[in-house]
Design a protein around this motif. Structure first.
Motif, short mmCIF file in Angstrom:
data_model
loop_
_atom_site.label_atom_id
_atom_site.label_comp_id
_atom_site.label_asym_id
_atom_site.label_seq_id
_atom_site.Cartn_x
_atom_site.Cartn_y
_atom_site.Cartn_z
N MET A 163 113.81 88.58 -7.36
CA MET A 163 112.11 88.44 -6.96
C MET A 163 111.63 89.60 -6.75
O MET A 163 112.20 90.62 -5.89
N SER A 164 110.50 89.90 -6.89
CA SER A 164 109.82 91.08 -6.73
C SER A 164 108.94 90.90 -5.65
O SER A 164 108.75 89.81 -5.20
N GLU A 165 108.51 92.09 -5.02
CA GLU A 165 107.67 91.93 -3.73
C GLU A 165 106.23 92.07 -4.29
O GLU A 165 105.95 93.27 -4.78
N ARG A 166 105.20 91.53 -3.87
CA ARG A 166 103.85 91.59 -4.51
C ARG A 166 103.03 91.79 -3.04
O ARG A 166 102.75 90.87 -2.22
N GLN A 167 102.62 93.10 -2.86
CA GLN A 167 101.78 93.31 -1.56
C GLN A 167 101.12 94.66 -1.90
O GLN A 167 101.40 95.32 -2.77
N GLU A 168 100.33 95.08 -0.80
CA GLU A 168 99.86 96.45 -0.63
C GLU A 168 100.92 97.35 -0.29
O GLU A 168 101.32 97.10 0.75
N PHE A 169 100.87 98.60 -0.68
CA PHE A 169 101.67 99.72 -0.25
C PHE A 169 101.29 100.92 -0.21
O PHE A 169 100.11 101.34 -0.58
N VAL A 170 101.66 101.50 0.82
CA VAL A 170 101.23 103.06 1.14
C VAL A 170 102.35 103.74 0.54
O VAL A 170 103.25 103.36 0.21
N PRO A 171 101.90 105.13 0.09
CA PRO A 171 103.10 105.98 -0.69
C PRO A 171 104.24 106.00 0.28
O PRO A 171 104.12 106.07 1.31
N VAL A 172 105.31 105.93 -0.38
CA VAL A 172 106.63 106.04 0.23
C VAL A 172 107.49 107.29 -0.63
O VAL A 172 107.88 107.14 -1.71
N ARG A 173 107.95 108.03 0.50
CA ARG A 173 108.77 109.26 0.20
C ARG A 173 109.72 109.45 1.08
O ARG A 173 110.05 108.26 1.98
N VAL A 189 103.22 95.99 -7.00
CA VAL A 189 104.36 95.10 -6.83
C VAL A 189 105.56 96.04 -6.80
O VAL A 189 105.68 96.98 -7.42
N ARG A 190 106.46 95.57 -5.89
CA ARG A 190 107.53 96.50 -5.81
C ARG A 190 108.92 95.50 -6.36
O ARG A 190 109.04 94.63 -6.03
N TRP A 191 109.50 96.24 -7.12
CA TRP A 191 110.58 95.54 -7.73
C TRP A 191 111.88 95.97 -7.39
O TRP A 191 112.98 95.13 -7.50
N GLY A 192 112.20 96.94 -6.64
CA GLY A 192 113.44 97.26 -5.78
C GLY A 192 113.42 98.70 -5.46
O GLY A 192 112.54 99.26 -5.18
N TRP A 193 114.49 99.39 -5.21
CA TRP A 193 114.68 100.54 -4.79
C TRP A 193 115.62 101.15 -5.64
O TRP A 193 116.71 100.59 -6.09
N LEU A 194 115.62 102.58 -5.79
CA LEU A 194 116.37 103.56 -6.37
C LEU A 194 117.11 104.22 -5.31
O LEU A 194 116.46 105.07 -4.53
N VAL A 195 118.48 104.20 -5.22
CA VAL A 195 119.01 104.88 -3.93
C VAL A 195 120.02 105.89 -4.41
O VAL A 195 120.94 105.51 -5.33
N ALA A 196 120.16 106.92 -3.98
CA ALA A 196 120.79 107.94 -4.47
C ALA A 196 121.86 108.39 -3.07
O ALA A 196 121.26 108.49 -1.95
N GLY A 197 123.24 108.75 -3.34
CA GLY A 197 123.93 109.37 -2.41
C GLY A 197 123.41 110.66 -1.91
O GLY A 197 122.96 111.19 -2.76
N LEU A 241 107.07 96.71 -16.03
CA LEU A 241 105.61 96.13 -16.63
C LEU A 241 105.71 95.84 -18.06
O LEU A 241 105.16 94.73 -18.28
N ALA A 242 106.66 96.36 -18.80
CA ALA A 242 106.70 95.87 -20.14
C ALA A 242 107.58 94.81 -20.39
O ALA A 242 107.20 93.71 -21.23
N ASP A 243 108.57 94.43 -19.74
CA ASP A 243 109.45 93.74 -19.82
C ASP A 243 109.52 92.24 -18.92
O ASP A 243 109.86 91.13 -19.32
N GLY A 244 108.87 92.42 -17.95
CA GLY A 244 108.70 91.16 -16.87
C GLY A 244 109.65 91.41 -15.77
O GLY A 244 110.82 92.28 -15.96
N GLU A 245 109.57 90.78 -14.63
CA GLU A 245 110.17 91.08 -13.71
C GLU A 245 111.71 90.51 -13.59
O GLU A 245 112.59 90.63 -12.80
N GLY A 246 111.88 89.61 -14.67
CA GLY A 246 113.41 88.93 -14.73
C GLY A 246 114.08 89.57 -15.43
O GLY A 246 115.29 89.37 -15.74
N ALA A 247 113.68 90.79 -16.20
CA ALA A 247 114.51 91.38 -17.03
C ALA A 247 115.57 92.25 -16.16
O ALA A 247 116.75 92.18 -16.98
N TRP A 248 115.52 92.68 -15.19
CA TRP A 248 116.56 93.32 -14.29
C TRP A 248 117.59 92.38 -14.27
O TRP A 248 118.82 92.72 -14.40
#
Length: 509
Positions: free
Chosen positions: A1-11, A229-237, A262-269
């Motif tokens: 499930m994706s998260e739909r809300q307003e986001f501030v830039p995250v770094r 829309v936030r679909w997830g997180w990319l995490v690096a060690g 955006l191209a494949d839809g949120e269920g593709a992952w």
């Protein structure tokens, strides 16, 4: 499930390292000519250098902005230990990278108070035994900074081109994750908002260690998001600095992943994660059971729990795996389509016929035996696939269970035993050769016979042959294999040989 809300830039919380550090400056030939001696080093030498500043003033701190490497002879420094400690404290507060002192008549050795204060504050301190031209050091550092920045720009452009091309080609998420990991030379994990692992690249580390929940200590994470829309997180060690900046590499990868969503839809992952895991499990391509077990756990299914099993649904067409229906019924579930089948791996639970029909939405389904562990779950799923491939003639039951077919269970358990395959090849070779040379149907007739061992009329009907022709075929089979088809042991051996041969049918469809 994706998260739909307003986001501030995250770094990332950790600032990107400067393109040069104190150790890099000390390695420059112009500095080496001064015979540098490191008085306070270690991790302090990793401090980033934004510029060099030359000054002997004791009040130099007010002229600095941070990130400077201070070059000094200490000519105007105080001599009182307390004043020297205050000087070091001021330099530390403004964030200088380190202090390089050129020794001479005014300061033949660095005062103990300065050494102690730098050591206490973790500030790099270096003494030059020979005279150097500070202007030459400044010029060399300037050239090195420009060269490093140019290299960083080239690397950013290269990565930008790489991830743009991956996006345009529609590269799957696991390919993008692998490219990010190779660029950073650290393990990288892609998670959805629920913490399920969509893709992971462990590089040289054991996969279970990389897939432990939570961001690796000292690592970075950036969101994969677009259009609110936030679909997830990319995490690096944690790992070495990157010329383009670790955060920049992660953000380029996250952008490519967001374009894919955006191209494949949120269920593709989820479809990708489940399909790749099942492909690796059923294709026996995994190196260690622990790797598959770790991936299953991060998708919500613990294979160590007794009572897990495979479920195969015969569903033609583009229907998606009913993972959500299985979860709504109280099961941990992983599922994907394989050919004409939908394969589900289910956690423990009461899997009655009514529940199976609800999960399968009324489609024919085969339930594998209960199992524990990755190999047990694999055997359960293989047995269900093999039974599903043997579609019974006539009115087929909606739900079939491998537990009701003990011979099928035996064949599944002995699938990797070459003696079973040799038995199948030896018994069926004359029939296979006959059918191949004459386009015959002896193998199908034999299959009908073992499916209806006590009712040859039903076996003939299942073969779509008249009784007389069916009996002619049976006589020919008995002649070719040199056996009596009325003998129970012979019939059981032939049944076993057929099951062993058909055992691979799901993989060859």
């Amino acid at each position: 499930m994706s998260e739909r809300q307003e986001f501030v830039p995250v770094r990332t919380d950790r600032p990107e390292p400067a393109v040069l550090c104190v150790a890099d400056v000390l390695a420059l030939p112009v500095v080496q000519r001064g015979a540098p001696a490191v008085l306070v080093g270690g991790v302090a030498l990793d401090a980033g250098v934004r510029w060099v500043h030359v000054s002997d003033s004791a009040d130099v701190a007010r002229l600095l902005d941070g990130g400077e490497l201070l070059l000094t002879t200490g000519a105007a420094w105080p001599t009182e230990p307390g004043a020297l400690r205050r000087l070091v404290a001021q330099l530390t507060r403004v964030g200088v990278s380190g202090i390089v002192v050129e020794l001479g008549e005014r300061m033949p050795r660095v005062p103990d108070a300065v050494v102690a204060a730098c050591a206490a504050s973790g500030l790099a301190l270096v003494a030059l035994a020979a005279e150097v031209k500070f202007v030459a050091v400044t010029e060399a550092v300037h050239r090195a900074l420009i060269d490093a920045q140019t290299a960083a720009l080239r690397e950013r452009q290269r990565l930008h081109d790489l991830f743009t091309e991956l996006s345009l080609r529609g590269a799957p998420a696991d390919v993008i994750v692998s490219e990010v990991a190779r660029a950073l030379d650290v393990p990288v994990v892609l998670e959805n908002p629920s913490g399920e692992v969509i893709a992971a690249e462990a590089l040289r580390l054991p996969l279970p260690a990389v897939l432990r929940p939570g961001t690796p200590e000292g690592g970075d994470r950036v969101p994969v998001q677009a259009r609110g829309v936030r679909w997830g997180w990319l995490v690096a060690g944690d790992g070495p600095p990157h010329p383009a900046g670790r955060a920049t590499v992660l953000e380029l990868g996250a952008t490519a992943l967001a374009f894919g969503c955006l191209a494949d839809g949120e269920g593709a992952w989820s479809l990708l994660a489940h399909r790749r895991l099942l492909d690796d499990l059923l294709g026996a391509r995994f190196a260690r059971e622990e790797d598959i077990a770790s991936r299953l756990r991060r998708l919500g299914l613990d294979p160590a729990e007794s009572g897990s099993r495979g479920l195969v649904i015969r569903a033609e067409g583009p229907a998606e795996p009913p993972v959500e229906r299985a979860r709504a019924a109280g099961f941990a579930a992983v599922g994907a389509r394989r050919g004409a089948d939908i394969v589900l791996l289910l956690g423990p639970g009461s899997l009655t016929d009514a529940v199976v029909q609800r999960v399968a939405d009324g489609a024919p389904a085969v339930v594998g035996p209960e199992a524990a562990g990755v190999l047990g779950l694999l055997a359960s799923t293989r047995a269900a696939l093999a039974l599903a491939a043997r579609a019974p003639g006539g009115e087929a039951p909606t739900v079939r269970r491998v537990d009701d077919r003990p011979l099928e269970r035996l064949v599944s358990a002995l699938h990797d035993d070459r003696r079973l395959q040799a038995h199948s090849e030896q018994m069926l070779a004359p029939l296979l050769r006959h059918d191949r040379e004459r386009r015959g149907d002896l193998l199908d007739v034999l299959a009908a016979l073992v499916a209806h061992p006590g009712n040859r009329s039903a076996a003939a009907a299942a073969s779509h042959l008249s009784r007389s022709v069916f009996y002619q075929r049976l006589a020919l089979i008995g002649e070719l294999i040199g056996a009596d088809l009325d003998d129970g042991e012979t019939l059981a051996a032939l049944h076993l040989a057929l099951l062993a041969r058909r055992r691979d049918a799901p993989a060859t469809r």
